[in-house]
Enzyme design. Structure first.
Site, PDB file in Angstrom:
ATOM      1  N   THR A  30      -8.958  61.491 -16.424  1.00 12.71           N
ATOM      2  CA  THR A  30      -8.435  60.490 -17.754  1.00 12.71           C
ATOM      3  C   THR A  30      -9.221  60.807 -19.282  1.00 12.71           C
ATOM      4  O   THR A  30      -8.987  60.363 -20.204  1.00 12.71           O
ATOM      5  CB  THR A  30      -9.183  59.104 -17.287  1.00 12.71           C
ATOM      6  OG1 THR A  30     -10.590  59.060 -16.823  1.00 12.71           O
ATOM      7  CG2 THR A  30      -8.325  58.858 -15.875  1.00 12.71           C
ATOM      8  N   CYS A  38     -18.774  50.470 -12.791  1.00 10.42           N
ATOM      9  CA  CYS A  38     -17.544  50.118 -13.246  1.00 10.42           C
ATOM     10  C   CYS A  38     -16.448  49.530 -12.216  1.00 10.42           C
ATOM     11  O   CYS A  38     -16.403  50.275 -11.173  1.00 10.42           O
ATOM     12  CB  CYS A  38     -16.744  51.485 -13.931  1.00 10.42           C
ATOM     13  SG  CYS A  38     -15.445  51.270 -15.025  1.00 10.42           S
ATOM     14  N   ARG A  41     -10.973  51.611 -10.171  1.00  7.18           N
ATOM     15  CA  ARG A  41     -10.803  52.399  -8.841  1.00  7.18           C
ATOM     16  C   ARG A  41     -11.766  53.412  -8.834  1.00  7.18           C
ATOM     17  O   ARG A  41     -11.537  54.529  -9.759  1.00  7.18           O
ATOM     18  CB  ARG A  41      -9.326  52.700  -8.643  1.00  7.18           C
ATOM     19  CG  ARG A  41      -9.219  53.300  -7.336  1.00  7.18           C
ATOM     20  CD  ARG A  41      -7.313  53.400  -7.121  1.00  7.18           C
ATOM     21  NE  ARG A  41      -7.124  54.342  -5.941  1.00  7.18           N
ATOM     22  CZ  ARG A  41      -5.866  54.614  -5.607  1.00  7.18           C
ATOM     23  NH1 ARG A  41      -4.759  54.233  -6.199  1.00  7.18           N
ATOM     24  NH2 ARG A  41      -5.920  55.386  -4.476  1.00  7.18           N
ATOM     25  N   ARG A  63     -14.995  60.333 -23.549  1.00  4.69           N
ATOM     26  CA  ARG A  63     -15.153  58.902 -24.141  1.00  4.69           C
ATOM     27  C   ARG A  63     -15.368  57.973 -23.371  1.00  4.69           C
ATOM     28  O   ARG A  63     -15.397  58.155 -22.325  1.00  4.69           O
ATOM     29  CB  ARG A  63     -13.923  58.811 -24.977  1.00  4.69           C
ATOM     30  CG  ARG A  63     -12.680  58.591 -24.147  1.00  4.69           C
ATOM     31  CD  ARG A  63     -11.287  58.383 -24.947  1.00  4.69           C
ATOM     32  NE  ARG A  63     -10.196  57.853 -24.213  1.00  4.69           N
ATOM     33  CZ  ARG A  63      -9.466  58.822 -23.604  1.00  4.69           C
ATOM     34  NH1 ARG A  63      -9.574  59.830 -23.512  1.00  4.69           N
ATOM     35  NH2 ARG A  63      -8.425  58.155 -22.785  1.00  4.69           N
ATOM     36  N   CYS A  65     -15.713  54.349 -21.524  1.00  2.30           N
ATOM     37  CA  CYS A  65     -14.988  53.329 -21.132  1.00  2.30           C
ATOM     38  C   CYS A  65     -15.049  52.170 -21.880  1.00  2.30           C
ATOM     39  O   CYS A  65     -15.987  51.598 -22.039  1.00  2.30           O
ATOM     40  CB  CYS A  65     -15.415  53.347 -19.462  1.00  2.30           C
ATOM     41  SG  CYS A  65     -14.363  52.087 -18.810  1.00  2.30           S
ATOM     42  N   CYS A  68     -16.072  49.119 -18.718  1.00  2.64           N
ATOM     43  CA  CYS A  68     -17.559  48.856 -18.353  1.00  2.64           C
ATOM     44  C   CYS A  68     -18.385  48.992 -19.291  1.00  2.64           C
ATOM     45  O   CYS A  68     -19.610  48.744 -19.089  1.00  2.64           O
ATOM     46  CB  CYS A  68     -17.686  49.848 -17.277  1.00  2.64           C
ATOM     47  SG  CYS A  68     -17.974  51.599 -17.599  1.00  2.64           S
ATOM     48  N   TRP A 428     -62.323  55.333 -24.874  1.00  2.00           N
ATOM     49  CA  TRP A 428     -61.462  53.994 -24.438  1.00  2.00           C
ATOM     50  C   TRP A 428     -60.594  53.773 -25.505  1.00  2.00           C
ATOM     51  O   TRP A 428     -59.329  53.502 -25.137  1.00  2.00           O
ATOM     52  CB  TRP A 428     -62.577  52.937 -24.174  1.00  2.00           C
ATOM     53  CG  TRP A 428     -61.874  51.751 -23.925  1.00  2.00           C
ATOM     54  CD1 TRP A 428     -61.829  51.063 -22.826  1.00  2.00           C
ATOM     55  CD2 TRP A 428     -61.524  50.614 -24.971  1.00  2.00           C
ATOM     56  NE1 TRP A 428     -61.170  49.735 -22.942  1.00  2.00           N
ATOM     57  CE2 TRP A 428     -60.913  49.601 -24.387  1.00  2.00           C
ATOM     58  CE3 TRP A 428     -61.424  50.499 -26.460  1.00  2.00           C
ATOM     59  CZ2 TRP A 428     -60.428  48.402 -24.925  1.00  2.00           C
ATOM     60  CZ3 TRP A 428     -60.915  49.530 -27.047  1.00  2.00           C
ATOM     61  CH2 TRP A 428     -60.404  48.497 -26.337  1.00  2.00           C
ATOM     62  N   TYR A 432     -56.692  53.578 -25.027  1.00  2.00           N
ATOM     63  CA  TYR A 432     -55.945  52.292 -25.533  1.00  2.00           C
ATOM     64  C   TYR A 432     -54.601  52.590 -26.409  1.00  2.00           C
ATOM     65  O   TYR A 432     -53.679  51.915 -26.164  1.00  2.00           O
ATOM     66  CB  TYR A 432     -56.892  51.381 -25.794  1.00  2.00           C
ATOM     67  CG  TYR A 432     -56.233  50.111 -25.776  1.00  2.00           C
ATOM     68  CD1 TYR A 432     -56.129  49.366 -24.786  1.00  2.00           C
ATOM     69  CD2 TYR A 432     -55.799  49.392 -27.136  1.00  2.00           C
ATOM     70  CE1 TYR A 432     -55.626  47.934 -24.692  1.00  2.00           C
ATOM     71  CE2 TYR A 432     -55.365  48.053 -26.940  1.00  2.00           C
ATOM     72  CZ  TYR A 432     -55.257  47.248 -25.877  1.00  2.00           C
ATOM     73  OH  TYR A 432     -54.695  45.960 -26.055  1.00  2.00           O
ATOM     74  N   ASP A 448     -63.040  51.290 -19.153  1.00  2.00           N
ATOM     75  CA  ASP A 448     -62.972  49.821 -19.469  1.00  2.00           C
ATOM     76  C   ASP A 448     -63.719  48.619 -18.490  1.00  2.00           C
ATOM     77  O   ASP A 448     -63.192  49.065 -17.239  1.00  2.00           O
ATOM     78  CB  ASP A 448     -61.298  49.457 -19.361  1.00  2.00           C
ATOM     79  CG  ASP A 448     -60.967  48.119 -19.824  1.00  2.00           C
ATOM     80  OD1 ASP A 448     -60.898  48.018 -20.867  1.00  2.00           O
ATOM     81  OD2 ASP A 448     -60.738  47.124 -18.980  1.00  2.00           O
TER      82      ASP A 448
END
Length: 494
Positions: A30, A38, A41, A63, A65, A68, A428, A432, A448
């Site tokens: 396809t 999706c 089928r 390309r 769908c 979905c 530290w 962070y 820490d």
């Protein structure tokens, strides 16, 4: 980046939502690529190919769908599949820059120069680690964002073209027609009238994530650190003022339908929408894969208990690197509440007032100060030690001199080393900043005190920084998430 065909096909046959966004299926007969959930089928195994990201599928000539909608997959950015170890950090950095729109206005040469690479080397790394060229990655991002805006907003197509990052409406139409064999207007199925984003540039759309997601914990984190005038947490939502290249706006984020956050963005320059979305995704850690993170951490008995209790805990990020660096310095050796009070003074006295106040967001009055302003300002009157004020000014001056100072480096160690070269920045603070802004998943501020207290709470013995660093080796490469679980556990037990 290699995907096992048989394993992916079994996952496809199961339609298990846990695999959504982890890979895409392309059907040779396809020419279409889909999400693994999706409802179409299932094609025969010999007729399908599997790709780690949407860009690789489009690079191969498939390309998206229409059924979905690959743009609706959680974390469907083209950089999916880049792991935290064993992959070029240059690629990871390039992908982050592309997500922020680096190829929307500049070319490949500018991106390669910013990364310190040659164009040919950058393309080779992308083929190796992503399966698609940088240009295809950028175009896939534009197409999928454009398609999302077509489905989720009533914006005119002219506005959508620029909001998605296309340089012209003509190019927008050409790309969509070439990919979908129909004009963009044919993809909008309801007949409601168009509604312009207006002078404020208001756009509301969904930012999807892979569940679970602990939204209350994320809100609690930001509420405890909300700077008056800049941020507001109320009614189960987070809002703040923003400023990009001198243009002001606001964002509001709340829980959306399904596995998504809903963002309402007001920004008069629509072309900045991709960059704003990218910042929000990083800020709210929407790219995280909680299943993979928790599986690794749960090998440790302590982390197994913490991740089981809060499986959807995310790592809060930051809107802006400079802002986060200022917050980190202000937080040195004082409480969170004390640091936020100082930050509020900084914003009120040195931040630019919002030129257009929002009636529905009355608590937002200023944007965060710009580095150039802070660099030349005496911050002593804010009520902090002179050494800390000097560190703030030095950080701002360093960022003015090198605007890419807070960009990702080649590795976590290099990022920490670079930051520690600045006056007043220690291990530290550097970790962070790496944890919350650079989004380094293995950053870990072993010194820490709160992390040490959390270990003492759960295991009865308070470790030293050296002992905690050794203890944390078992949590790699997700030490940042382990730290967040430890911090969160202290809040629960307060």
């Amino acid at each position: 980046m290699e995907l096992d065909h048989d394993t992916c096909y079994r996952a496809l046959a199961s339609r298990d939502v846990r695999f959504d966004g982890r890979f895409f299926i392309a059907v040779k007969t396809t020419g279409i690529y889909c999400r693994p959930i999706c409802p179409a089928r299932t094609a025969k195994s010999e007729n399908v190919l599997f790709f780690a990201n949407a860009a690789a599928a489009q690079e191969a000539g498939f390309r998206p769908c229409l059924r979905c909608r690959p743009e609706a997959a959680p974390d469907s950015g083209a950089w999916r599949g880049v792991s935290n170890t064993g992959v070029s950090h240059a690629v990871a950095r390039a992908l982050a820059l592309i997500e922020m729109g680096a190829l929307d206005e500049a070319g490949m040469d500018a991106l390669a120069e910013r990364l310190g690479l040659g164009e040919r080397q950058l393309r080779r790394l992308f083929v190796l680690h992503v399966g698609a060229s940088p240009v295809t990655v950028a175009q896939t991002r534009r197409v999928l964002l454009g398609k999302q805006l077509i489905h989720e907003t009533r914006m005119p197509f002219t506005e959508i073209a620029f909001a998605a990052g296309f340089g012209s409406v003509r190019r927008f139409n050409e790309v969509f027609h070439g990919l979908y064999q129909r004009p963009p207007s044919a993809l909008r199925h309801n007949a409601q009238p168009e509604q312009s984003a207006g002078a404020q540039g208001e756009v509301t759309l969904l930012l999807r994530y892979r569940p679970p997601y602990d939204w209350p914990a994320m809100l609690a984190f930001f509420k405890a650190r909300a700077i008056t005038g800049l941020e507001l947490v109320a009614d189960s939502s987070y809002s703040r003022s923003i400023c990009l290249d001198g243009v002001q706006g606001t964002v509001l984020v709340q829980q959306g339908a399904g596995h998504a956050l809903q963002a309402t963005i007001r920004f008069p320059r629509l072309a900045s929408l991709p960059a704003i979305i990218a910042r929000l995704r990083r800020m709210f850690d929407l790219a995280a894969d909680p299943q993979a993170i928790n599986q690794q951490l749960s090998a440790d008995p302590l982390m197994a208990a913490l991740t089981a209790a809060r499986s959807g805990l995310r790592l809060p990020g930051a809107w802006d690197g400079f802002e986060l660096a200022m917050r980190a310095v202000l937080g040195q050796q004082i409480t969170v509440a004390g640091a936020i009070r100082l930050a509020a003074k900084l914003v009120a006295q040195h931040g630019e007032a919002l030129r257009e106040q929002c009636a529905d967001r009355p608590g937002l009055t200023h944007v965060f100060p710009q580095p150039a302003h802070v660099a030349k300002t005496d911050l002593g009157p804010l009520g902090m030690p002179k050494s800390r004020a000097a560190t703030l000014s030095a950080m701002a001056a360093a960022l003015v001199a090198d605007p890419q100072l807070l960009d990702s480096r080649a590795s976590l160690d290099e990022a920490v080393q670079k930051l520690c070269e600045l006056p007043g920045i220690g291990d530290w603070t550097a970790h962070y900043i790496a944890l919350r802004h650079l989004r380094e998943p293995d950053a870990f501020p072993a010194g820490d005190v709160a992390l040490m207290n959390a270990i003492a709470l759960h295991e009865g013995v308070k470790p030293s920084a050296k002992e905690l660093a050794a203890r944390a080796q078992a949590w790699r490469p997700w030490r940042a998430y382990a730290a967040q679980h430890l911090w969160a556990s202290l809040a629960v037990n307060d």
